[in-house]
Each structure stands twice: as structure tokens, then as C-alpha cells.
Design an enzyme around this catalytic site. Structure first.
Site, PDB file in Angstrom:
ATOM      1  N   ASP A   1       0.852  -1.190   0.000  1.00 21.45           N
ATOM      2  CA  ASP A   1       0.000   0.000   0.000  1.00 21.45           C
ATOM      3  C   ASP A   1       0.891   1.244   0.000  1.00 21.45           C
ATOM      4  O   ASP A   1       1.895   1.298   0.715  1.00 21.45           O
ATOM      5  CB  ASP A   1      -0.888  -0.021   1.262  1.00 21.45           C
ATOM      6  CG  ASP A   1      -2.023   0.967   1.165  1.00 21.45           C
ATOM      7  OD1 ASP A   1      -2.516   1.197   0.042  1.00 21.45           O
ATOM      8  OD2 ASP A   1      -2.409   1.535   2.209  1.00 21.45           O
ATOM      9  N   ILE A   2       0.541   2.232  -0.822  1.00 30.76           N
ATOM     10  CA  ILE A   2       1.313   3.481  -0.832  1.00 30.76           C
ATOM     11  C   ILE A   2       0.878   4.327   0.377  1.00 30.76           C
ATOM     12  O   ILE A   2      -0.310   4.570   0.580  1.00 30.76           O
ATOM     13  CB  ILE A   2       1.080   4.273  -2.135  1.00 30.76           C
ATOM     14  CG1 ILE A   2       1.483   3.418  -3.349  1.00 30.76           C
ATOM     15  CG2 ILE A   2       1.871   5.574  -2.105  1.00 30.76           C
ATOM     16  CD1 ILE A   2       1.263   4.089  -4.688  1.00 30.76           C
TER      17      ILE A   2
ATOM     18  N   GLU B   1      -4.626   2.408  -4.626  1.00 34.39           N
ATOM     19  CA  GLU B   1      -3.169   2.532  -4.497  1.00 34.39           C
ATOM     20  C   GLU B   1      -2.559   1.272  -3.873  1.00 34.39           C
ATOM     21  O   GLU B   1      -1.499   1.320  -3.276  1.00 34.39           O
ATOM     22  CB  GLU B   1      -2.812   3.791  -3.687  1.00 34.39           C
ATOM     23  CG  GLU B   1      -3.149   3.728  -2.187  1.00 34.39           C
ATOM     24  CD  GLU B   1      -4.563   4.205  -1.850  1.00 34.39           C
ATOM     25  OE1 GLU B   1      -5.452   4.122  -2.732  1.00 34.39           O
ATOM     26  OE2 GLU B   1      -4.769   4.638  -0.706  1.00 34.39           O
TER      27      GLU B   1
END
Ligand SMILES: [Mg+2]
Length: 361
Positions: free
Chosen positions: A213-214, A257
């Protein structure tokens, strides 16, 4: 050369064109009289041997009646000329000889003659042989033409098939690809995970999965705008895919994302190594993130899970414990990986389930 001996029948039956090549008009007259009553036969006559080939080309006979002894040439030379001519090579040639000579007969058949008759032939026999040779010649010709058409159609079909195959491959590739980032999409991941899970189950080997996950991506989008957000997603996706070196490893966009990395034939130690490399690769990208509370650049959090599939676990279990680990990585301050706790797995045996993964956050 004579005019047609009789009007051809108008009932769709085959017409046979007979070309007699003989230097004696009296023979021609005799044979013409034999054929004149036959409505399916057109009689043509050539007296001069040097015109025989040209006339044969014009008439396209279904049978050539060829005199053996002629001035300037002989029937055998003309027979060889017919056989060497692409347009005439298959036309049946009946040699007309003045005598029953086994040597001549054998030489004629060896040179490609279809038949051998002694002048003047019996009418019934001549007509029967002309018909038999003509029919056989015409049906062979039709078969050859049909075969040629089939070959052409076959070549056309092959070309169409090749085009279809190429289009299918391009479509297949597109349907597996995430439109924004160019790496695999969720659909392809689900299919691939399903296959690899079954393989791992059969071979009793461990499979690892990493959810990525960003960090603070919403803040990134709010600050830099959605276009920059898309570029950031593309850069991270490409970096993840580039980090994977083995052909069986797969990086896919999981949604928003989030990304997922599948590592078949990989134990926990191997998966941890990959997780470290992924962190490092994204760090080296050094994409500025002014709003991130934890770093000046874009960072990622990872949940790493490893399982050796058996009948008590489902593919969704691997995703679930990776997700829990990802959650813990965020809780612990992000920009890190956490290894999943395998004791969180459900204990009770369960029926085999299809790959069912949760919706991305
Ligand atoms: Mg003669």
C-alpha cells in the site's frame, strides 16, 4: 480441320472434342463418318503435323487420335511434344497404327500414350474408347481444378486464422493488463493465483504473497493533483514489477493505491528478502511527497504472508493474513513490512474454496 460433325446435345451432357492428326484425308473421312452420328462428339481434323500442337491448343481436345507414320515427323515425336506441353500433358492420346506391332505398341505406352488402335478401327470400339478416355480426362481435370480451389481457400483460411490468432493474443494481453499502470490487473491476478495455489497444493510447496500500500496516497493526490497521482502509481507499479526477477513472480494492481505481489515456490525467508528489496526500490525512486508525515518521499507499507497450502486453508486465507500484516505495518508507523502470523489461520478443516479475495480499501 472440319466443322463440328453434329450439333451438340443441349441437355447439359459433356461434349467430347476429338482431334485426329493424320496425313491421309481418306482416314479422316472414314473416322468422321464413324463419329458423325454421335451427338456428344465434335470431330476436328489436322493433316499437317507441324500444325498439330497449335490446333490442339485452340481446340483443347478431350482425346487426340494420333497417326504413327507421317511425313517429316512421326507420331512418337508428336506424342512427346504433347507430353512436354503443360496445357496438353494430360490429354489422352490414342495412337493409330497401320499394323499390330508389339514393339511400336510398347514404345507408345512407354512414351505416355493412353491407347493403341490399328487402322481402321472398329466403329463401336473407337467410340467406346473415345468416350472412356474423354470422361476420365474431364473428371480428372475437374478434380484438379477443385483441388486447386480448395488449396486457395485453405491458404486464405490460414491467413484469416493467423490474423485471428494475433488479435486474440493482443486482446488476451489487454484483458490481463491494468489500463493505468500497465502491470497485471486484479482479474489476471485472481486467475493466476488460483492456478498457482492448486499447483502448490499438489506439490506441497510454500507460496508467498505480499500486499503493498502506498503510504498517505490521499494526501499525495490532494496536494499534487490526480494527474501526478496517476504518474506516482505508474512509477511505483513499474518499480515493483522490475524488482521481481523470476518468471513465475507476479506484480498486479490490486485496486486504488494497493498492489499485490505473488511469489510461487517461495518460503517466508525468500518473501522477506523480496519485501526488503521492494521497500528499497521505492525508496530509491525518491518521489517527493511534501505532505507525508513520515518521510520527504513516497513510501510503502507491506504485509508479507507465506503458506504451504493444504486442505484446511483457502487462497483467501493467505490474502487475509497478508492484509492483517499490512494493517499492523501501518499501525507500527508505515514505511515497513510485517510478516504475517500464521497462527491467525482458521484451524477447522473447510471445504475447498475458489480464490475469493477481499475488496480493496
Ligand atoms: Mg500416316
Amino acid at each position: 480441320m472440319s466443322k463440328p460433325a453434329a450439333d451438340p446435345p443441349d441437355n447439359g451432357e459433356e461434349i467430347y472434342d476429338i482431334l485426329l492428326v493424320d496425313d491421309q484425308p481418306i482416314i479422316a473421312e472414314a473416322i468422321k463418318r464413324m463419329l458423325v452420328t454421335e451427338p456428344d462428339m465434335r470431330f476436328h481434323y489436322c493433316q499437317a503435323s507441324d500444325r498439330a500442337l497449335q490446333l490442339a491448343h485452340e481446340i483443347q481436345p478431350t482425346v487426340i487420335l494420333q497417326d504413327l507414320v507421317m511425313p517429316d515427323t512421326d507420331g512418337m515425336q508428336l506424342l512427346a511434344a504433347y507430353r512436354n506441353d503443360a496445357a496438353l500433358s494430360e490429354v489422352p492420346v490414342v495412337i493409330l497404327s497401320t499394323k499390330e506391332d508389339p514393339h511400336d505398341k510398347s514404345a507408345a505406352f512407354a512414351a505416355g500414350a493412353s491407347d493403341y488402335l490399328v487402322k481402321i478401327p472398329d466403329r463401336i470400339e473407337l467410340i467406346a474408347r473415345i468416350r472412356a478416355h474423354s470422361r476420365s480426362y474431364l473428371s480428372q481435370k475437374q478434380r484438379d481444378e477443385l483441388l486447386q480451389e480448395i488449396k486457395i481457400v485453405h491458404e486464405q483460411l490460414k491467413a484469416v486464422y493467423a490474423q485471428l490468432h494475433q488479435s486474440h493474443q493482443e486482446l488476451e494481453k489487454l484483458s490481463c493488463m491494468d489500463g493505468l499502470t500497465g502491470i497485471s490487473n486484479r482479474r489476471h491476478f485472481d486467475t493466476y493465483f488460483s492456478q498457482e495455489w492448486l499447483r502448490a497444493l499438489r506439490e506441497k510447496i510454500s507460496t508467498s504473497l505480499i500486499l503493498v500500500d502506498i503510504d498517505y496516497f490521499k494526501l499525495y493526490n490532494d496536494h499534487y493533483g490526480h494527474q501526478a497521482g496517476d504518474l506516482c502509481l505508474q512509477a511505483i507499479a513499474q518499480a515493483l514489477a522490475d524488482t521481481l526477477q523470476r518468471p513465475g513472480d507476479l506484480a498486479a494492481r490490486y485496486g486504488g493505491e494497493e498492489f499485490v505481489v505473488l511469489l510461487p515456490y517461495t518460503d517466508a525467508k525468500g518473501a522477506e528478502n523480496i519485501a526488503k528489496q521492494l521497500l528499497d526500490t521505492v525508496k530509491k525512486l525518491a518521489v517527493a511527497h511534501a505532505q507525508s508525515p513520515i518521510d520527504a518521499h513516497v513510501t510503502i507499507s507491506l504485509g508479507v504472508a507465506t503458506l504451504t497450502p493444504d486442505s484446511s486453508v483457502a487462497p483467501s486465507d493467505l490474502v487475509q493474513i497478508a492484509d492483517t500484516a499490512l494493517y499492523q505495518a501501518k499501525e507500527q508507523g508505515r514505511n515497513r513490512y510485517v510478516l504475517a502470523d500464521i497462527s491467525l489461520l482458521p484451524k477447522a478443516p473447510r471445504p475447498k474454496a475458489k480464490v475469493k479475495t477481499r475488496k480493496p480499501r
